[in-house]
Design an enzyme around this catalytic site. Structure first.
Site, mmCIF file in Angstrom:
data_model
loop_
_atom_site.group_PDB
_atom_site.id
_atom_site.type_symbol
_atom_site.label_atom_id
_atom_site.label_comp_id
_atom_site.label_asym_id
_atom_site.label_seq_id
_atom_site.Cartn_x
_atom_site.Cartn_y
_atom_site.Cartn_z
ATOM 1 C CG HIS A 1 16.471 -26.671 -27.903
ATOM 2 N ND1 HIS A 1 17.666 -26.697 -27.236
ATOM 3 C CD2 HIS A 1 16.011 -25.394 -27.801
ATOM 4 C CE1 HIS A 1 17.936 -25.476 -26.773
ATOM 5 N NE2 HIS A 1 16.950 -24.678 -27.107
ATOM 6 C CB CYS B 1 15.328 -22.057 -30.182
ATOM 7 S SG CYS B 1 15.591 -21.850 -28.418
ATOM 8 C CG MET C 1 26.124 -19.146 -30.977
ATOM 9 S SD MET C 1 26.249 -20.023 -29.430
ATOM 10 C CE MET C 1 24.717 -19.594 -28.672
ATOM 11 C CD GLN D 1 14.216 -25.874 -23.914
ATOM 12 O OE1 GLN D 1 13.094 -25.987 -23.442
ATOM 13 N NE2 GLN D 1 14.755 -24.707 -24.178
ATOM 14 C CD GLN E 1 24.390 -6.409 -30.965
ATOM 15 O OE1 GLN E 1 24.788 -6.944 -31.992
ATOM 16 N NE2 GLN E 1 25.184 -6.171 -29.951
ATOM 17 N NE ARG F 1 19.514 -24.324 -20.738
ATOM 18 C CZ ARG F 1 18.996 -23.540 -21.695
ATOM 19 N NH1 ARG F 1 18.937 -23.964 -22.938
ATOM 20 N NH2 ARG F 1 18.551 -22.338 -21.396
HETATM 21 P P1 NAP Z 1 25.654 -13.226 -28.601
HETATM 22 O O1 NAP Z 1 26.434 -14.385 -29.130
HETATM 23 O O2 NAP Z 1 25.911 -12.801 -27.190
HETATM 24 O O3 NAP Z 1 25.961 -11.976 -29.578
HETATM 25 C C1 NAP Z 1 25.336 -10.720 -29.417
HETATM 26 C C2 NAP Z 1 26.328 -9.579 -29.670
HETATM 27 O O4 NAP Z 1 27.316 -9.523 -28.646
HETATM 28 C C3 NAP Z 1 27.171 -9.664 -30.915
HETATM 29 O O5 NAP Z 1 26.403 -9.321 -32.048
HETATM 30 C C4 NAP Z 1 28.265 -8.643 -30.633
HETATM 31 O O6 NAP Z 1 27.797 -7.335 -30.939
HETATM 32 C C5 NAP Z 1 28.430 -8.739 -29.127
HETATM 33 N N1 NAP Z 1 29.680 -9.401 -28.709
HETATM 34 C C6 NAP Z 1 30.424 -9.006 -27.666
HETATM 35 N N2 NAP Z 1 31.493 -9.808 -27.514
HETATM 36 C C7 NAP Z 1 31.446 -10.719 -28.491
HETATM 37 C C8 NAP Z 1 32.286 -11.814 -28.861
HETATM 38 N N3 NAP Z 1 33.398 -12.120 -28.186
HETATM 39 N N4 NAP Z 1 31.926 -12.571 -29.915
HETATM 40 C C9 NAP Z 1 30.812 -12.299 -30.607
HETATM 41 N N5 NAP Z 1 29.984 -11.282 -30.314
HETATM 42 C C10 NAP Z 1 30.286 -10.495 -29.255
HETATM 43 O O7 NAP Z 1 24.080 -13.456 -28.729
HETATM 44 P P2 NAP Z 1 23.274 -14.688 -29.380
HETATM 45 O O8 NAP Z 1 23.333 -15.871 -28.496
HETATM 46 O O9 NAP Z 1 23.671 -14.834 -30.807
HETATM 47 O O10 NAP Z 1 21.770 -14.132 -29.285
HETATM 48 C C11 NAP Z 1 21.338 -13.019 -30.046
HETATM 49 C C12 NAP Z 1 19.830 -12.877 -29.971
HETATM 50 O O11 NAP Z 1 19.206 -14.017 -30.529
HETATM 51 C C13 NAP Z 1 19.294 -12.760 -28.537
HETATM 52 O O12 NAP Z 1 18.195 -11.883 -28.513
HETATM 53 C C14 NAP Z 1 18.813 -14.144 -28.242
HETATM 54 O O13 NAP Z 1 17.801 -14.180 -27.263
HETATM 55 C C15 NAP Z 1 18.278 -14.549 -29.600
HETATM 56 N N6 NAP Z 1 18.215 -15.974 -29.783
HETATM 57 C C16 NAP Z 1 19.245 -16.721 -29.329
HETATM 58 C C17 NAP Z 1 19.191 -18.075 -29.488
HETATM 59 C C18 NAP Z 1 20.333 -18.910 -28.962
HETATM 60 O O14 NAP Z 1 20.198 -20.063 -28.983
HETATM 61 N N7 NAP Z 1 21.460 -18.344 -28.511
HETATM 62 C C19 NAP Z 1 18.117 -18.675 -30.136
HETATM 63 C C20 NAP Z 1 17.086 -17.867 -30.628
HETATM 64 C C21 NAP Z 1 17.159 -16.519 -30.443
HETATM 65 P P3 NAP Z 1 28.738 -6.168 -31.508
HETATM 66 O O15 NAP Z 1 29.381 -6.672 -32.756
HETATM 67 O O16 NAP Z 1 27.783 -5.060 -31.772
HETATM 68 O O17 NAP Z 1 29.721 -5.883 -30.429
#
Ligand code: NAP
Length: 382
Positions: A287, A141, A15, A168, A79, A280
């Site tokens: 947020h 965030c 995401m 949030q 990741q 939340r």
């Molecule tokens: P996420 O959507 O779960 O994606 C992480 C990884 O999951 C992807 O790069 C991919 O890696 C894998 N994946 C497995 N199935 C998938 C699918 N169907 N679609 C897309 N990806 C899939 O994680 P995220 O929410 O972006 O968060 C990533 C990091 O940013 C975390 O450390 C989080 O704490 C941080 N963060 C998040 C937010 C937030 O609001 N979500 C805000 C600030 C920081 P592969 O391509 O290697 O399989």
């Protein structure tokens, strides 16, 4: 002319990573770098086609391949924390001395890392760069969005303390949490559709059925918010329980704000007390926060407004009036934009040094992806 930086992107399809790709395309960040895409699940297949990005390696590299990672000048990872835990230390131990830019929280509070939010802490980043720091971590965030809005007051050294109540969005939990919220809204609507269609139906009966439906959601229907429905509800606890009455999200508010500003033991500077109650709510990706400040002195309201409004190009100051607030200071209004509206700015009944404010930010943009791509630009500019 110096060679283009070799930049490895990990977590680009998640995401946060997807929003990062959109922003890097929009800002033409790919033009001046040589990009290699990594994956932890699909190494060996074709790299993604991203607008404006000519890939240096046409095949996805393995995100756990230290040799491939070592060839990068810069690695940007969205990741997640488990990946950082698994790869960062071995990579450094193998002698890699490149820049590590990370969206996860794992390295945020390490003494040799900097939390990046350059419109607010460029001097902290520049000092760290000149000292050879190589670990650049995106902030929480909620903290980043708050500082983008009212950072001016911190920069001016005006804040004696700050307390916030947050509202949030579901996106902070991840993509499945957003889906779960919408599915619950749909189920609640379906439960009472017939009654809603009948203008003569009783609202208390509708309310009773909605509450019964919420209470009857199965564990599967509520799995992403730990068994609690968010649809039509709110949850006043975010992230883990530290065991001292403060949620991890609330702790981050104080710890990270101070670190971003370059305050605290690491910098030999007194911290500003900051506390919060993090809640939340059922919004999608923005947020919001209600802020209470005690200022170190009585500053005229007009001066405070001007400081906030002029701090950076993304702050959109909203006059403390009903119409302007309803029109501009909502989560829906901000979603998908870089704007950080700040409004409801007023002196509070407690005295002239007490200030109230309300701010909103898209937690996937300023709250996650944007500081990462901007850090890449800062490294390139050196
Ligand atoms: P996420 O959507 O779960 O994606 C992480 C990884 O999951 C992807 O790069 C991919 O890696 C894998 N994946 C497995 N199935 C998938 C699918 N169907 N679609 C897309 N990806 C899939 O994680 P995220 O929410 O972006 O968060 C990533 C990091 O940013 C975390 O450390 C989080 O704490 C941080 N963060 C998040 C937010 C937030 O609001 N979500 C805000 C600030 C920081 P592969 O391509 O290697 O399989």
């Amino acid at each position: 002319m110096s060679l283009p930086l070799q930049v490895g992107l990990v977590g680009w399809r998640g995401m946060v990573g997807s929003v990062l790709m959109q922003r890097m395309s929009a800002e033409r960040d790919f033009d001046a770098i040589e990009t290699t895409f990594f994956s932890t699940s699909s190494a060996g297949i074709a790299a993604p086609k991203i607008d404006g990005c000519t890939v240096f390696n046409p095949i996805l590299k393995d995100g756990n391949d230290l040799t491939a990672l070592k060839a990068m000048d810069v690695i940007i990872t969205c990741q997640g924390g488990d990946y950082t835990k698994a790869v960062y230390a071995p990579l450094r131990a193998a002698g890699w001395n490149g820049h590590w830019i990370d969206a996860s929280k794992i390295l945020r509070m390490q003494d040799d890392s900097i939390i990046i939010l350059d419109p607010i802490n460029m001097p902290v980043i520049q000092t760290a760069l000149s000292k050879g720091v190589k670990d650049w971590i995106g902030g929480n965030c909620t903290v980043s969005c708050m500082l983008m809005g009212v950072g001016a007051l911190f920069k001016a050294g005006l804040v004696e303390w700050m307390q916030t109540s947050t509202y949030q969005a579901a996106s902070g939990g991840g993509a499945p949490n957003m889906r779960e919220l919408l599915t619950q809204y749909g189920s609640l609507y379906a439960e009472v559709k017939d009654l809603l269609d009948d203008p003569a139906s009783a609202i208390l009966e509708i309310d009773r059925k909605v509450t019964a439906k919420q209470r009857g959601f199965t564990p599967q229907e509520t799995q992403h918010f730990r068994g609690v429905p968010l649809g039509g509800n709110l949850i006043p606890w975010i992230d883990s329980d530290r065991g001292d009455g403060v949620s991890l999200e609330e702790w981050k508010g104080g710890a990270e704000t101070n670190k971003i500003m370059g305050w605290g033991k690491q910098f030999g500077h007194a911290e500003v007390p900051i506390d919060s109650t993090c809640v939340r709510v059922g919004s999608m990706r923005c947020h919001s926060q209600s802020l209470t400040f005690k200022l170190k002195k009585d500053v005229p309201l007009a001066d405070i407004e001007a400081m906030i409004a002029n701090d950076n190009e993304w702050v959109k100051f909203v006059p403390n009036e009903r119409e302007a607030t309803e029109k501009n200071l909502t989560a829906m209004n901000v979603a998908g934009t870089m704007d950080i509206p700040v409004g409801r700015v007023r002196k509070l009944a407690m005295g002239p040094q007490y200030l109230g404010a309300f701010t909103i930010g898209d937690q996937l943009l300023w709250g996650a992806a944007e500081p990462l791509r901007r850090m890449l630009r800062i490294i390139q500019a050196r």
